[in-house]
Design an enzyme around this catalytic site. Structure first.
Site, PDB file in Angstrom:
ATOM      1  N   HIS A 195       5.145   5.149   1.323  1.00 58.15           N
ATOM      2  CA  HIS A 195       4.749   3.770   1.593  1.00 58.15           C
ATOM      3  C   HIS A 195       4.055   3.690   2.947  1.00 58.15           C
ATOM      4  O   HIS A 195       4.493   4.318   3.916  1.00 58.15           O
ATOM      5  CB  HIS A 195       5.974   2.853   1.567  1.00 58.15           C
ATOM      6  N   HIS A 196       2.976   2.910   3.001  1.00 58.18           N
ATOM      7  CA  HIS A 196       2.151   2.866   4.219  1.00 58.18           C
ATOM      8  C   HIS A 196       2.903   2.280   5.405  1.00 58.18           C
ATOM      9  O   HIS A 196       2.514   2.484   6.563  1.00 58.18           O
ATOM     10  CB  HIS A 196       0.876   2.048   3.965  1.00 58.18           C
ATOM     11  N   SER A 197       3.977   1.541   5.151  1.00 53.68           N
ATOM     12  CA  SER A 197       4.731   0.967   6.269  1.00 53.68           C
ATOM     13  C   SER A 197       5.435   2.036   7.094  1.00 53.68           C
ATOM     14  O   SER A 197       5.833   1.786   8.233  1.00 53.68           O
ATOM     15  CB  SER A 197       5.772  -0.039   5.753  1.00 53.68           C
ATOM     16  N   VAL A 237       0.826  -1.211   0.000  1.00 53.49           N
ATOM     17  CA  VAL A 237       0.000   0.000   0.000  1.00 53.49           C
ATOM     18  C   VAL A 237       0.860   1.261   0.000  1.00 53.49           C
ATOM     19  O   VAL A 237       1.818   1.386   0.780  1.00 53.49           O
ATOM     20  CB  VAL A 237      -0.953   0.020   1.211  1.00 53.49           C
ATOM     21  N   GLY A 290       4.047   4.597   8.367  1.00 50.74           N
ATOM     22  CA  GLY A 290       3.168   5.053   9.436  1.00 50.74           C
ATOM     23  C   GLY A 290       1.713   4.900   9.053  1.00 50.74           C
ATOM     24  O   GLY A 290       1.383   4.697   7.882  1.00 50.74           O
TER      25      GLY A 290
END
Length: 510
Positions: free
Chosen positions: A166-168, A50, A170
């Site tokens: 990138h959603h990683s 994501v 936060g």
């Protein structure tokens, strides 16, 4: 799980080296390695890769060199934006953040645009976002990009900035808060934006010696506790059922490409004053109104599949009602369960090297959408308020977070990933409503006209985001065109629903 992001004390590690042209360099012998939280690691799965997008319309021509000069002393002080992810989730390797050098020239992208070759700037932006969705961030570098488009959309938009993160790095709330921490009020270049807060009434805190009122207050509190346990129990049963077998009955068919299918992103600017007028008249919240007009708009959009346009014969209306009644649509909400420190804490972290909690600590909430034809358009708002009020009086987000965490620890990441995949594959919509600044703000001295958040790489065919900004409310759709071939029509139906509800409210007041 949270991490506390802090600056290490002198003597423990060597200092940072800052180069305004090249960015941030971390010396090789510096021990700056952290494991990704389970929630962050989940966003690196091939079917859940994501990326968050923040699209900003800028009022003045954009000076790219200003961003290059400011990033090393602001954004790059955040460890996540100056770290790469090492490890391979497909090989069951632990993923970890490792500090690295940031080359700003590879992160700030300025495509060459010839305005003479563009028939429609709005369509150009839409296609640019669509093509951007076809790509992913390069994992050999820190996982963020800034796209600067010298594109004039309207009289008050002279350029567009697209943050892709990138959603990683936060959760959505943290990332939007970090973005706003980089902005300042246009009216006061030294002041952070004002974000609306939910103030509770102090009436219940006033001393009252009336024994009868105290008795009923305690009965009411007891009843609320009973409701809390019942709602939580009911929500957890539905969550487990969704993991095992319960799937949406949705007319929005997913693309065979799944989450890797590019998203068509469209948006509309609504009047926040109109939404507040409905909110005040219906004694509800802005979130209730956003959900209500979305349910009304989707009902309007889906009714066309049966040929119903509001003026058809009764048998067509009956057929449409039956069709809509058999639809089961739900949204998955990722709720941040960390204590929210606000944008001031993030600004202090970048400016004063202060500590701040950061990480993907999210729980699942499954939100049912009520789809159907209503004689009174205000019923959509009432139904939305009823659902949201029940969800507020539930511990679903906390329990689903800890259930996922326990599953990860006891059964391993493979089983936890299967649970997450089942939830996301059985749900159709991803819905969010985020409160933004109350006034106009500037991004490194560039006044922002609009702010539109979205995402790609998600398994849901329909993403619906609301974002308030000053006196505006942005409605942003990101759809899989296999499921929604005409996203502009869906967007218009939600806007028309707001107008119908606003008209009904005015009639009721008169």
């Amino acid at each position: 799980m949270d991490y506390v992001i802090r600056r290490r004390k002198k003597g423990m590690i060597k200092p940072l080296e800052i180069n305004c042209n090249r960015g941030l360099t971390i010396l090789e012998d510096e021990e700056k390695v952290e494991l990704l939280t389970p929630s962050s690691a989940a966003f690196h799965k091939p079917d859940f890769n994501v990326h968050v997008l923040a699209i900003m319309g800028i009022k003045n021509p954009i000076n790219v060199e200003v961003a290059k000069a400011k990033f090393p002393i602001t954004l790059l002080k955040h460890p996540r934006f100056s770290s790469v992810v090492e490890g391979n989730p497909c090989k069951r390797e632990e993923l970890k953040w490792v500090r690295t050098e940031v080359d700003l020239d590879k992160h700030i992208i300025v495509p060459k645009i010839n305005p003479n070759n563009i028939e429609s700037p709005d369509k150009f932006l839409e296609n640019y976002l669509y093509n951007l969705n076809e790509t992913t961030l390069d994992k050999s570098r820190p996982l963020w990009e800034l796209h600067v488009l010298h594109l004039e959309l309207a009289e008050d938009v002279k350029g567009v900035v697209i943050f892709r993160i990138h959603h990683s790095l936060g959760d959505g709330t943290s990332l939007i808060s970090l973005l706003l921490a980089l902005t300042r009020k246009t009216s006061d270049p030294e002041a952070l934006p004002t974000i609306p807060s939910q103030n509770t009434s102090n009436d219940d805190n006033k001393n009252n010696n009336n024994i009868k009122q105290i008795f009923w207050r305690r009965i009411s509190a007891l009843w609320m506790i009973i409701q809390l346990f019942w709602n939580t129990f009911r929500d957890l049963l539905l969550f487990i059922a969704t993991v095992l077998f319960l799937k949406d009955k949705s007319p929005f068919e997913k693309s065979p490409r799944g989450s890797s299918a590019p998203r068509r992103i469209v948006y509309k600017i609504l009047s926040l004053d109109d939404i507040k007028m409905v909110k005040n008249a219906m004694n509800c919240t802005i979130n209730d109104v956003a959900l209500g007009i979305t349910q009304a708009g989707l009902s309007r959009y889906l009714s066309r599949k049966c040929g119903y346009d509001g003026n058809n014969h009764e048998d067509v209306r009956g057929k449409t009602k039956k069709f809509l009644k058999n639809i089961l649509l739900r949204s998955v909400l990722l709720i941040n369960i960390r204590p929210y420190g606000g944008i001031q804490a993030l600004a202090d972290m970048m400016e004063k090297d202060a500590e701040v909690k950061w990480g993907n600590s999210v729980g699942f909430v499954l939100l049912p959408f009520t789809i159907g034809l209503r004689n009174n358009p205000l019923d959509y708002i009432k139904e939305a308020k009823k659902v949201v009020d029940r969800k507020k009086n539930s511990l679903e987000a906390f329990f689903t977070f800890y259930m996922t965490d326990i599953t990860m620890k006891l059964l391993g990441s493979k089983v936890a990933n299967i649970v997450s995949k089942r939830i996301n594959s059985n749900i159709t919509i991803c819905f969010s409503n985020v409160a933004g600044p109350l006034e106009e703000v500037s991004f490194y001295g560039h006044p922002i006209t609009f702010l539109a958040p979205s995402a790609h790489g998600v398994p849901h065919p329909v993403l619906i985001n609301f974002q308030s900004y000053s006196n505006k409310m942005m409605l942003v759709l990101a759809v899989d065109e296999h499921a929604v071939p005409d996203p502009h029509q869906m967007c218009d139906d939600i806007v028309d629903s707001l107008n119908l509800i606003k008209t009904a409210v005015k009639s009721q007041l008169n």
